[in-house]
Scaffold this active site. Structure first.
Site: not given
Ligand code: AMP
Length: 281
Positions: A35, A38
């Protein structure tokens, strides 16, 4: 067009070659179902590095037994297209058996930071996160690695791991990306019904109000937390508040008097969906 690599050995050889040729590598680890949050990390990586690598891997060892590993949303084709549009060079998309072959038994524990906040409710979670991220660093050989402050505790734990283990990578923390109505973007938002989503809005609303009160001069933690909880509890479908704390950014320990730079963090269940959010004071 990004190149998709599934084998860690192939990825590592390629990364070593790219680094030897003088390239910087910017790395964005994800569990997919990408999203705008990312994408913001990918964009920052794109600006600051010669090569951008995104990993897409739903890491089994960071999920507890009764957590959502099996139903975690996955859509590789959609993720591929997002990576293509964002100028990603390589997508590392390994199988579980490649990352955790039979006999695997080495784990990374970041003591003290891993058992508070989310760690208190998700035993072993940050051990799984630190372990997979160290493995990914060794495979991808990044110059810079980009993490969202949406997962603030994770960001701090990984910063600590890199410092403690002398890893030659810079951790870059990126701001939380929100929907226009304030909801922090998350792959897990997909689980929410419309009514649950309306309830979830109270999370960011309460954090914004706490920051507002702090900006107006209230520093007593108990008072700030009570103010936040009072707003949060207006959410009709709120099932459980696991924690609502104001902590020091380095120790992640609760503070009595809030100061600039401290962080307000919360984890709640809306229906069956566990959501986290935070705000820096
Ligand atoms: P995930 O796929 O949820 O493991 O997230 C992958 C990376 O994207 C991690 O570093 C998360 O902190 C970052 N991330 C997820 N959601 C957000 C968001 N809303 N804003 C900024 N970074 C995000």
């Amino acid at each position: 067009m990004p190149q998709v690599i599934k084998q860690s050995q192939q990825m590592q050889q390629l990364s070593l070659k790219l680094r030897k040729e003088g390239n910087t590598i910017g790395f964005v680890p994800t569990m997919g179902y990408l999203h705008q949050g990312h994408i913001s990390l990918i964009e920052e990586a794109r600006q600051e590095n010669d090569i951008v690598v995104v990993s897409i891997f739903v890491n089994p060892i960071q999920f507890g037994k009764n957590e959502d590993f099996d139903r975690y949303p996955r859509d590789f084709e959609r993720d591929f297209n997002i990576c293509k549009d964002s100028g990603v060079d390589y997508i590392f998309h390994p199988d579980h058996t490649d990352m955790y072959p039979e006999g695997f038994r080495t784990y990374v524990e970041v003591e003290g930071l891993s058992d508070v906040l989310c760690g208190a409710f998700r035993p072993g979670h940050f051990r799984g996160v630190a372990t997979v991220v160290l493995k990914l660093f060794n495979i991808i050989q990044p110059t810079n690695a980009y993490f969202g402050k949406k997962d603030y505790q994770q960001f701090k734990i990984l910063q600590r791991m890199v410092a403690d283990l002398n890893l030659p990578v810079k951790i870059v923390g990126c701001p939380t990306v929100r929907e226009p109505d304030g909801l922090a973007m998350s792959s897990r938002n997909k689980y929410l019904s419309e009514e649950e989503r309306q309830s979830a809005l109270f999370i960011s609303k309460s954090l914004f109000e706490v920051k507002d009160a702090f900006d107006k001069g209230i520093t007593d933690s108990d008072r700030l937390i009570q103010l936040g909880l009072d707003i949060l509890k207006q959410a009709p479908l709120l099932r459980e508040v696991q924690y609502y704390q104001i902590v020091d950014p380095d120790t992640l320990q609760p503070v009595k008097q809030a100061k600039k730079g401290d962080v307000v963090l919360t984890a709640v269940y809306v229906g069956n969906t566990r959501l986290i959010d935070n705000i820096e004071l």
